[in-house]
Design a protein around this motif. Structure first.
Motif, PDB file in Angstrom:
ATOM      1  N   ARG A  34       0.824  -1.206   0.000  1.00  0.00           N
ATOM      2  CA  ARG A  34       0.000   0.000   0.000  1.00  0.00           C
ATOM      3  C   ARG A  34       0.864   1.264   0.000  1.00  0.00           C
ATOM      4  O   ARG A  34       0.494   2.289  -0.556  1.00  0.00           O
ATOM      5  CB  ARG A  34      -0.925   0.008   1.228  1.00  0.00           C
TER       6      ARG A  34
ATOM      7  N   ALA B 184      -0.453  -2.270  -7.460  1.00  0.00           N
ATOM      8  CA  ALA B 184      -1.790  -2.694  -7.044  1.00  0.00           C
ATOM      9  C   ALA B 184      -2.016  -2.381  -5.565  1.00  0.00           C
ATOM     10  O   ALA B 184      -2.084  -3.287  -4.733  1.00  0.00           O
ATOM     11  CB  ALA B 184      -1.983  -4.176  -7.338  1.00  0.00           C
ATOM     12  N   LYS B 185      -2.155  -1.103  -5.248  1.00  0.00           N
ATOM     13  CA  LYS B 185      -2.381  -0.678  -3.857  1.00  0.00           C
ATOM     14  C   LYS B 185      -3.645  -1.289  -3.277  1.00  0.00           C
ATOM     15  O   LYS B 185      -3.699  -1.626  -2.105  1.00  0.00           O
ATOM     16  CB  LYS B 185      -2.535   0.851  -3.787  1.00  0.00           C
ATOM     17  N   ALA B 186      -4.677  -1.398  -4.123  1.00  0.00           N
ATOM     18  CA  ALA B 186      -5.990  -1.854  -3.652  1.00  0.00           C
ATOM     19  C   ALA B 186      -5.972  -3.297  -3.139  1.00  0.00           C
ATOM     20  O   ALA B 186      -6.840  -3.685  -2.369  1.00  0.00           O
ATOM     21  CB  ALA B 186      -7.028  -1.710  -4.762  1.00  0.00           C
ATOM     22  N   VAL B 187      -4.975  -4.077  -3.549  1.00  0.00           N
ATOM     23  CA  VAL B 187      -4.919  -5.482  -3.142  1.00  0.00           C
ATOM     24  C   VAL B 187      -4.141  -5.651  -1.833  1.00  0.00           C
ATOM     25  O   VAL B 187      -4.151  -6.714  -1.228  1.00  0.00           O
ATOM     26  CB  VAL B 187      -4.322  -6.354  -4.282  1.00  0.00           C
TER      27      VAL B 187
ATOM     28  N   SER C  64      -5.286  -4.018   4.690  1.00  0.00           N
ATOM     29  CA  SER C  64      -5.650  -2.755   5.323  1.00  0.00           C
ATOM     30  C   SER C  64      -4.533  -2.322   6.277  1.00  0.00           C
ATOM     31  O   SER C  64      -3.759  -3.154   6.764  1.00  0.00           O
ATOM     32  CB  SER C  64      -6.953  -2.913   6.110  1.00  0.00           C
TER      33      SER C  64
ATOM     34  N   GLU D 193     -10.341 -10.015   3.748  1.00  0.00           N
ATOM     35  CA  GLU D 193     -10.314  -8.647   3.202  1.00  0.00           C
ATOM     36  C   GLU D 193     -10.371  -8.637   1.674  1.00  0.00           C
ATOM     37  O   GLU D 193     -10.948  -7.742   1.073  1.00  0.00           O
ATOM     38  CB  GLU D 193      -9.047  -7.900   3.653  1.00  0.00           C
TER      39      GLU D 193
ATOM     40  N   GLU E 120     -15.091  -5.536  -2.530  1.00  0.00           N
ATOM     41  CA  GLU E 120     -15.140  -5.208  -3.957  1.00  0.00           C
ATOM     42  C   GLU E 120     -13.816  -4.714  -4.540  1.00  0.00           C
ATOM     43  O   GLU E 120     -13.313  -5.278  -5.522  1.00  0.00           O
ATOM     44  CB  GLU E 120     -16.227  -4.155  -4.205  1.00  0.00           C
ATOM     45  N   GLU E 121     -13.230  -3.684  -3.948  1.00  0.00           N
ATOM     46  CA  GLU E 121     -12.012  -3.099  -4.527  1.00  0.00           C
ATOM     47  C   GLU E 121     -10.825  -4.087  -4.526  1.00  0.00           C
ATOM     48  O   GLU E 121     -10.200  -4.297  -5.567  1.00  0.00           O
ATOM     49  CB  GLU E 121     -11.648  -1.800  -3.816  1.00  0.00           C
ATOM     50  N   PRO E 122     -10.529  -4.732  -3.384  1.00  0.00           N
ATOM     51  CA  PRO E 122      -9.439  -5.726  -3.404  1.00  0.00           C
ATOM     52  C   PRO E 122      -9.727  -6.896  -4.351  1.00  0.00           C
ATOM     53  O   PRO E 122      -8.818  -7.395  -5.012  1.00  0.00           O
ATOM     54  CB  PRO E 122      -9.355  -6.211  -1.953  1.00  0.00           C
TER      55      PRO E 122
ATOM     56  N   GLU F 290     -11.400  -6.849  -7.148  1.00  0.00           N
ATOM     57  CA  GLU F 290     -11.143  -6.405  -8.521  1.00  0.00           C
ATOM     58  C   GLU F 290      -9.644  -6.358  -8.792  1.00  0.00           C
ATOM     59  O   GLU F 290      -9.184  -6.761  -9.867  1.00  0.00           O
ATOM     60  CB  GLU F 290     -11.763  -5.023  -8.763  1.00  0.00           C
ATOM     61  N   ALA F 291      -8.873  -5.871  -7.819  1.00  0.00           N
ATOM     62  CA  ALA F 291      -7.411  -5.799  -7.978  1.00  0.00           C
ATOM     63  C   ALA F 291      -6.820  -7.204  -8.091  1.00  0.00           C
ATOM     64  O   ALA F 291      -5.923  -7.443  -8.907  1.00  0.00           O
ATOM     65  CB  ALA F 291      -6.794  -5.034  -6.808  1.00  0.00           C
TER      66      ALA F 291
END
Length: 121
Positions: free
Chosen positions: A28, A45-48, A51, A75, A79-81, A83-84
């Motif tokens: 991240r 790929a920050k979204a993956v 947290s 986690e 949705e966002e992770p 998609e990543a």
């Protein structure tokens, strides 16, 4: 047909290799002391990444890796992770995917968990 084992893990501080294929940073936070040029990234790929809360709780304690892995997989369902992660799977389908992390021990990092998932584990 068995899933191809195209994902592997390396440290961002290691020199890029021709065999890396697609190079994706899965942290991240941008790694300290690495220039964008030296990184030779295809994607970040920050979204993956886990947290901040999970990352701080884990603190790369080998004793906590199993629980970290379980929580991190949870986690990744958001949705966002998710998609990543799907985009990482897309890279792996095309050939070698190298997941990069700044973790001192890449064998107990989120990159290892991701590679296991992408490689069908």
């Amino acid at each position: 047909m068995a899933a191809q084992k195209n994902a592997r893990v390396r440290r961002i501080y290691d020199d890029p290799e021709n065999s890396d294929g697609t190079r994706v940073l899965v942290d991240r936070v941008w790694p300290r002391g690495v220039s964008k040029d030296k990184a030779e990234l295809d994607d970040w790929a920050k979204a993956v990444a886990p947290s901040t809360e999970l990352r701080k709780w884990y603190s790369h304690d080998p004793e906590k890796f199993e629980e970290f892995s379980r929580r991190y997989r949870e986690e990744l369902k958001a949705e966002e992770p998710a998609e990543a992660l799907e985009s990482l799977r897309g890279y792996a389908k095309k050939g070698r995917l190298t997941l990069l992390t700044a973790a001192k021990r890449d064998d107990i990092s989120q990159a290892t968990v991701l590679a296991t998932i992408i490689n069908g584990g």
